[in-house]
Structure formats: structure tokens, C-alpha cells
Scaffold this motif. Structure first.
Motif, PDB file in Angstrom:
ATOM      1  N   LEU A 123       0.825  -1.208   0.000  1.00 26.66           N
ATOM      2  CA  LEU A 123       0.000   0.000   0.000  1.00 26.66           C
ATOM      3  C   LEU A 123       0.862   1.263   0.000  1.00 26.66           C
ATOM      4  N   ALA A 124       2.038   1.178   0.638  1.00 25.98           N
ATOM      5  CA  ALA A 124       2.929   2.341   0.679  1.00 25.98           C
ATOM      6  C   ALA A 124       3.283   2.792  -0.733  1.00 25.98           C
ATOM      7  N   ASP A 125       3.559   1.834  -1.631  1.00 31.61           N
ATOM      8  CA  ASP A 125       3.893   2.188  -3.012  1.00 31.61           C
ATOM      9  C   ASP A 125       2.730   2.930  -3.673  1.00 31.61           C
ATOM     10  N   ILE A 126       1.522   2.452  -3.442  1.00 34.37           N
ATOM     11  CA  ILE A 126       0.356   3.071  -4.075  1.00 34.37           C
ATOM     12  C   ILE A 126       0.186   4.508  -3.567  1.00 34.37           C
ATOM     13  N   LEU A 127       0.235   4.697  -2.252  1.00 33.37           N
ATOM     14  CA  LEU A 127      -0.039   6.019  -1.696  1.00 33.37           C
ATOM     15  C   LEU A 127       1.064   7.040  -1.998  1.00 33.37           C
ATOM     16  N   ILE A 128       2.309   6.601  -1.997  1.00 31.11           N
ATOM     17  CA  ILE A 128       3.383   7.539  -2.349  1.00 31.11           C
ATOM     18  C   ILE A 128       3.308   7.858  -3.850  1.00 31.11           C
ATOM     19  N   TYR A 129       2.968   6.860  -4.646  1.00 30.34           N
ATOM     20  CA  TYR A 129       2.796   7.097  -6.090  1.00 30.34           C
ATOM     21  C   TYR A 129       1.713   8.157  -6.333  1.00 30.34           C
ATOM     22  N   HIS A 156       7.633   1.924 -12.676  1.00 31.22           N
ATOM     23  CA  HIS A 156       7.227   0.547 -12.386  1.00 31.22           C
ATOM     24  C   HIS A 156       5.840   0.519 -11.734  1.00 31.22           C
ATOM     25  N   VAL A 157       5.618   1.417 -10.760  1.00 40.31           N
ATOM     26  CA  VAL A 157       4.339   1.424 -10.050  1.00 40.31           C
ATOM     27  C   VAL A 157       3.195   1.862 -10.980  1.00 40.31           C
ATOM     28  N   GLN A 158       3.456   2.855 -11.840  1.00 46.32           N
ATOM     29  CA  GLN A 158       2.349   3.295 -12.700  1.00 46.32           C
ATOM     30  C   GLN A 158       1.963   2.223 -13.733  1.00 46.32           C
ATOM     31  N   HIS A 159       2.870   1.289 -13.979  1.00 48.85           N
ATOM     32  CA  HIS A 159       2.525   0.181 -14.872  1.00 48.85           C
ATOM     33  C   HIS A 159       2.075  -1.065 -14.115  1.00 48.85           C
ATOM     34  N   TYR A 160       2.074  -0.999 -12.808  1.00 50.91           N
ATOM     35  CA  TYR A 160       1.627  -2.156 -12.016  1.00 50.91           C
ATOM     36  C   TYR A 160       0.128  -2.337 -12.291  1.00 50.91           C
ATOM     37  N   PRO A 161      -0.317  -3.580 -12.587  1.00 48.83           N
ATOM     38  CA  PRO A 161      -1.708  -3.774 -13.010  1.00 48.83           C
ATOM     39  C   PRO A 161      -2.728  -3.137 -12.065  1.00 48.83           C
TER      40      PRO A 161
ATOM     41  N   SER B 106      19.250   1.081 -14.848  1.00 52.35           N
ATOM     42  CA  SER B 106      19.057   2.235 -13.967  1.00 52.35           C
ATOM     43  C   SER B 106      17.621   2.737 -13.994  1.00 52.35           C
ATOM     44  N   LEU B 107      16.938   2.607 -15.116  1.00 53.21           N
ATOM     45  CA  LEU B 107      15.546   3.063 -15.193  1.00 53.21           C
ATOM     46  C   LEU B 107      14.558   1.915 -15.387  1.00 53.21           C
ATOM     47  N   ARG B 108      15.010   0.708 -15.095  1.00 54.61           N
ATOM     48  CA  ARG B 108      14.112  -0.431 -15.272  1.00 54.61           C
ATOM     49  C   ARG B 108      14.073  -1.335 -14.050  1.00 54.61           C
ATOM     50  N   THR B 109      12.890  -1.838 -13.773  1.00 58.08           N
ATOM     51  CA  THR B 109      12.758  -2.853 -12.725  1.00 58.08           C
ATOM     52  C   THR B 109      13.011  -4.224 -13.334  1.00 58.08           C
ATOM     53  N   PHE B 110      12.429  -4.447 -14.515  1.00 59.16           N
ATOM     54  CA  PHE B 110      12.708  -5.656 -15.279  1.00 59.16           C
ATOM     55  C   PHE B 110      13.425  -5.247 -16.561  1.00 59.16           C
ATOM     56  N   LEU B 111      14.195  -6.136 -17.146  1.00 61.65           N
ATOM     57  CA  LEU B 111      14.988  -5.755 -18.319  1.00 61.65           C
ATOM     58  C   LEU B 111      14.138  -5.327 -19.513  1.00 61.65           C
ATOM     59  N   VAL B 112      13.051  -6.040 -19.747  1.00 60.30           N
ATOM     60  CA  VAL B 112      12.221  -5.739 -20.916  1.00 60.30           C
ATOM     61  C   VAL B 112      10.773  -5.536 -20.473  1.00 60.30           C
ATOM     62  N   GLY B 113      10.160  -4.444 -20.940  1.00 61.11           N
ATOM     63  CA  GLY B 113       8.766  -4.188 -20.599  1.00 61.11           C
ATOM     64  C   GLY B 113       8.597  -3.945 -19.113  1.00 61.11           C
ATOM     65  N   HIS B 114       7.419  -4.292 -18.585  1.00 61.96           N
ATOM     66  CA  HIS B 114       7.165  -4.019 -17.177  1.00 61.96           C
ATOM     67  C   HIS B 114       6.904  -5.279 -16.383  1.00 61.96           C
ATOM     68  N   SER B 115       7.299  -6.401 -16.939  1.00 62.11           N
ATOM     69  CA  SER B 115       7.142  -7.637 -16.175  1.00 62.11           C
ATOM     70  C   SER B 115       8.276  -8.593 -16.536  1.00 62.11           C
ATOM     71  N   LEU B 116       8.260  -9.736 -15.886  1.00 59.76           N
ATOM     72  CA  LEU B 116       9.332 -10.694 -16.066  1.00 59.76           C
ATOM     73  C   LEU B 116       9.349 -11.295 -17.481  1.00 59.76           C
ATOM     74  N   THR B 117      10.531 -11.379 -18.080  1.00 59.02           N
ATOM     75  CA  THR B 117      10.663 -12.052 -19.382  1.00 59.02           C
ATOM     76  C   THR B 117      11.864 -13.000 -19.339  1.00 59.02           C
ATOM     77  N   LEU B 118      12.069 -13.701 -20.447  1.00 60.00           N
ATOM     78  CA  LEU B 118      13.233 -14.573 -20.576  1.00 60.00           C
ATOM     79  C   LEU B 118      14.530 -13.796 -20.398  1.00 60.00           C
ATOM     80  N   ALA B 119      14.502 -12.497 -20.752  1.00 58.24           N
ATOM     81  CA  ALA B 119      15.700 -11.680 -20.602  1.00 58.24           C
ATOM     82  C   ALA B 119      16.178 -11.712 -19.151  1.00 58.24           C
TER      83      ALA B 119
END
Lengths: 183, 171
Positions: A123-129, A156-161, B106-119
Motif C-alpha cells: 500500500l505504501a507504493d500506491i499512496l506515495i505514487y 514501475h508502479v504506474q505500470h503495475y496492473p 538504472s531506469l528499469r525494474t525488469f529488463l524488458v517491458g514491465h514484467s518478467l521475461t526470458l531476458a
């Protein structure tokens, strides 16, 4: 008198509705606000009204039976509460020039973290976002790169489903442009 | 269609095992220990290269998005598969490769896209099995964050604990 530029407190009912949708709660609640600061209030059927963004948000999470969003260990639960408190007491009272200090601390903190409470989304991620969104929207690319860890986490958070909801997408480049910049 | 993955236990193909672990709810894959690493698809089709195995597994379970969600991402995944096979496996040039990886992360959580991949799977697997990574890891903060984040996720921790110990005597 200097008026806080952050429009965030007025946004609280909207944020809470967005949170309800994220949590998959079927019946939407009605929120009222209290005082000049427009603190959100939720009147629930049983018991006294719940007051404050953090309190209501935690209540919604429990209502949706998602205790994992409040942290999965004693330590992470404390960290989640700490960031919710930060959001309400610090970020929401920031003027535009103080926000940089907040973001700088956050940036340092996120250097070796994917989420605010470590390796799990909470929830912290959502509220700070929600809270820093108004500032991120206005930032130029080089400013976003100044807070590179915040920017990465934010993207990352703004793309979290299910999280983004009513908020406009903030453009984040996936590679740095100003590589020589120090901060 | 039942797939059979045989793995060489002295040099376990971590990437292929992780891919198998990720697709196991959509595709039936049985894992056996043996002499050579091999994915048995049919009597005429078999794959022995780790990347080929994970590519195939990702393709038969397209809904999981392990191969990215569009052509662009697919190409990026290919780039990282190549990167992990070429740049992270040799004994030289690891620092240069890590610097490149650090910049990309530096600007990515996962290497490709926004979720886990084979990368992620393949680069993580190469680093996990790399002797020098542990001593050099500290100077690359973005790679470290990403690596330990994946380490903590369930299929990664399970596969990592089960198979890396056997890797140690080799080094």
C-alpha cells in the motif's frame, strides 16, 4: 499567506475510490471531507467514522482481505506504516520547493530497493505514487534523471496492473540521456 | 503434449529450469536428471541449447508474456539472451558487460517491458552461475538491486537453492 501548491489533500476521496477499484471492492464508499485541509472521512455502518487518508486506506485493504499489502513481516509492516505517515505528514504538506528534498531522500532510499518495503509491492507504493504524481507530471526529463531511482520506481508502479487508474501516464524514458549529470 | 526436460546436474541449465518452472501451469513439463541437457519435444525434435529450450518453452505458453508482448520487446529479449550467452559467460570482460547492464537497469525494474521475461531469467541465470559476479557485484548497484530482487522471488529462490550448490565444486 503562502498557499501549499500540492493539490493532493483535495484528491484524497478520488484516490480512495481508485484504491477501491484496485482492490476489487464491489461496493463504492461515499467519502466526505473535514476542515480546511479537507481530510477524508468515511462513515462505516458500525462504529465511529474513520478519519484520514492512511487510516481509511488501511481499512479498505483489510476489507478487501489483502493483508499482504500492509507488509508480510513485522518489519515490513512497520516500514509500510512509516511511508504512509510520511505521505500524510510530509509530502502532503510540501510546497513545491520542499518537494525536491523529499524526492532526494526517497531517491537515496530507493537506490537498492524495487519497492518501498523491499521486494514486495505494498500500500505504501500506491499512496506515495498518488502523492508524488502531481510533481512528476511537471518534471522535465533532466529533472527526472536527477531522481533516477524515484523515476524508475514510479514508472514501475504506474505500470503495475490496476494502479494507474485516473492518473495520466507520466512519460519515462527507458534509457538515460544525461549520463554525465551528477547528483 | 507432454514435454520432457533432462538436465545435466553437474552444470544445471538454470535458465531452462526457471523457464520450465514459470510455464508449468500452462504446459506439462517433466524434469529429469541425466547426463546431458535436452528438451524432448518429439522423437524428431529435441533442443540441447539452454536458450533454445527457454525460447521454446516461452513460445508454447504465450499468455505468460515471457517473450515480451510485441515485436519490439521480442527483439529486446533476443538481445539479452545473446548478451547472457556471449558476454556473461566468458572469464574476460565481465566488468564491461556489467557496466552496460547496470546502465540498462538504472531506469528499469525488469529488463524488458514491465514484467518478467526470458531476458531477466537468462541474464540472472548467467550471473548466478558466474564465479566472479559475487566479488564484482558491489560496484554495480542497479544490477545488484535487480539481481537480489529476482533472487527473493519464489521460482528463483527455489531453483537457485536446489541447483547452485552442486555448481560450487566445479569452480
Amino acid at each position: 499567506m503562502f498557499c501549499p501548491i500540492s493539490a493532493v489533500p483535495n484528491m484524497a476521496p478520488r484516490e480512495l475510490s481508485a484504491l477501491e477499484k484496485f482492490l476489487g471492492l464491489k461496493k463504492p464508499h461515499k467519502y466526505s471531507t473535514q476542515g480546511v485541509k479537507k481530510v477524508p472521512v468515511l462513515q462505516i455502518n458500525s462504529g465511529p467514522p474513520l478519519v484520514g487518508l492512511g487510516t481509511i486506506a488501511c481499512h479498505l485493504v483489510k476489507e478487501a482481505k489483502r493483508p499482504d499489502l500492509l507488509g508480510d513481516s513485522a518489519e515490513s509492516r512497520a516500514v509500510v506504516q512509516q511511508w504512509i505517515e510520511h505521505r500524510v505528514t510530509k509530502l502532503d504538506r510540501c510546497r513545491k520547493d520542499d518537494v525536491k528534498t523529499f524526492l532526494k531522500d526517497l531517491d537515496h532510499y530507493l537506490q537498492d530497493m524495487v519497492y518501498l518495503a523491499g521486494n514486495h509491492f505494498t500500500l505504501a507504493d500506491i499512496l506515495i505514487y498518488y502523492g508524488i504524481h502531481p510533481f512528476m507530471v511537471d518534471m522535465a526529463i533532466h529533472e527526472k534523471e536527477q531522481f533516477i531511482n524515484v523515476t524508475r520506481w514510479f514508472d514501475h508502479v504506474q505500470h503495475y496492473p490496476g494502479v494507474q487508474h485516473h492518473l495520466p501516464l507520466v512519460t519515462v524514458l527507458r534509457n538515460r540521456i544525461y549520463t554525465s549529470r551528477h547528483h | 503434449m507432454a514435454l520432457n526436460l533432462t538436465i545435466n546436474t553437474t552444470n544445471p541449465p538454470l535458465g531452462a529450469l526457471l523457464a520450465a518452472e514459470h510455464v508449468k501451469d500452462s504446459v506439462k513439463v517433466s524434469v529429469e536428471e541425466g547426463k546431458d541437457t535436452r528438451l524432448h519435444v518429439s522423437d524428431v525434435i529435441q533442443f540441447s541449447d539452454c536458450n533454445s529450450i527457454s525460447r521454446y518453452l516461452a513460445r508454447v505458453a504465450p499468455a505468460l508474456g515471457l517473450y515480451g508482448s510485441n515485436t519490439m520487446e521480442q527483439t529486446e529479449v533476443d538481445h539479452w539472451l545473446e548478451f547472457s550467452a556471449q558476454r556473461l559467460c566468458g572469464n574476460t570482460g565481465l566488468a564491461v558487460a556489467l557496466a552496460e547492464l547496470d546502465k540498462a537497469l538504472s531506469l528499469r525494474t525488469f529488463l524488458v517491458g514491465h514484467s518478467l521475461t526470458l531476458a531477466d531469467i537468462s541474464v540472472w541465470a548467467s550471473l548466478k552461475g558466474h564465479v566472479e559476479w559475487q566479488s564484482q557485484g558491489k560496484s554495480f548497484s542497479h544490477v545488484s538491486r535487480w539481481f537480489f530482487f529476482l533472487n527473493s522471488q519464489v521460482p528463483f529462490s527455489a531453483v537457485g537453492n536446489k541447483y547452485t550448490k552442486k555448481n560450487v565444486p566445479l569452480t
